[in-house]
Design a protein around this motif. Structure first.
Motif, short mmCIF file in Angstrom:
data_model
loop_
_atom_site.label_atom_id
_atom_site.label_comp_id
_atom_site.label_asym_id
_atom_site.label_seq_id
_atom_site.Cartn_x
_atom_site.Cartn_y
_atom_site.Cartn_z
N PHE A 61 16.81 -35.76 13.86
CA PHE A 61 15.68 -34.98 14.37
C PHE A 61 14.78 -34.65 13.19
N GLU A 83 8.99 -34.53 15.79
CA GLU A 83 8.12 -33.51 16.37
C GLU A 83 6.65 -33.93 16.19
N MET A 110 10.27 -35.99 20.33
CA MET A 110 11.27 -35.10 20.92
C MET A 110 10.90 -34.78 22.37
N TRP A 126 14.39 -38.85 16.50
CA TRP A 126 13.48 -38.02 17.29
C TRP A 126 12.52 -37.33 16.32
#
Ligand SMILES: [Zn+2]
Length: 234
Positions: free
Chosen positions: A151, A200, A226, A198
């Motif tokens: 992430f 942002e 995301m 993923w």
């Protein structure tokens, strides 16, 4: 070495949100069972520049207070300072010029004090700490991980960016310039694991791409923005 394990993604995001806004982070998740948080770190020059920006800003606020009430030498409460400075914005160019003047002095002092700054992109710290993450996962699950999720606050830097992460050597393996290239090398070095990235936000030169174009710049890698169920944890 950065190494901060968590049991859930929510806990990892709480850690991320304890840092100032716009901090560049990476959370490595192994099979949804263990999570490891990493942060990008500025180099000493960038760090001193941030400090200088802050100090100059405070100085300009003091000057503004003095300008508003030249004869008032009373100690002000924070609420009074906030009230008097409401609507005040330090002149951007003046602030930058003064910051540029102050930064070299702060840097010189920091170097004279022997301050060491472990600078790097979050991806670099994850790769450096990988063995430790695997050891930690195996202590909990008693087997090697099969699935990994990464992430990212920002998509991995690319060679087309201003300052892509520099090449590095970890466990005898050469990781080339840019985090994009490093992740290809890293995934190739760990073929038994299914990876997914993923993000942002899109970073630097990738800002002008849309999500589909971005994904096609990472052939062979699963990379996507995301989803709301992850974003609601942030
Ligand atoms: Zn990078």
């Amino acid at each position: 070495m950065q190494f901060r394990p968590f049991d859930t993604l929510s806990e990892a995001f709480v850690r991320v949100r304890s840092r100032p806004p716009r901090t560049i982070y990476l959370i490595l998740g192994l099979e949804g069972a263990r999570y490891y948080v990493f942060f990008s770190q500025p180099d000493l020059g960038q760090l001193m520049n941030r400090l200088a920006t802050q100090k100059v800003g405070i100085n300009m606020e003091i000057e503004e207070l003095k300008r508003l009430q030249p004869d008032d030498d009373h100690v002000l409460l924070p609420s009074q300072v906030a009230q008097r400075l409401a609507g005040f914005n330090a002149n951007h160019n003046a602030r930058r010029a003064r910051t540029e003047g102050l930064t070299p002095h702060l840097l010189e002092q920091a170097q004279a004090l022997g301050v060491q700054q472990d600078a790097g992109h979050a991806e670099m710290f994850m790769i450096e700490s990988w063995r430790r993450c695997v050891d930690d996962f195996m202590m909990h699950r008693h087997r090697y991980p099969k699935r990994g999720e990464i992430f990212l606050s920002h998509t991995p830097c690319r060679t087309s960016d201003d300052q892509p992460s520099p090449a590095m050597l970890v466990d005898g393996r050469n990781y080339p310039t840019s985090c994009r290239a490093k992740l290809y090398t890293f995934f190739k070095a760990n073929p038994g694991i299914r990876w997914k990235i993923w993000y942002e936000l899109r970073f630097g030169s990738a800002e002008q791409l849309n999500d589909t174009e971005l994904a096609s710049d990472f052939p062979g890698i699963e990379i996507a923005r995301m989803t709301p169920d992850v974003l609601h944890l942030i």
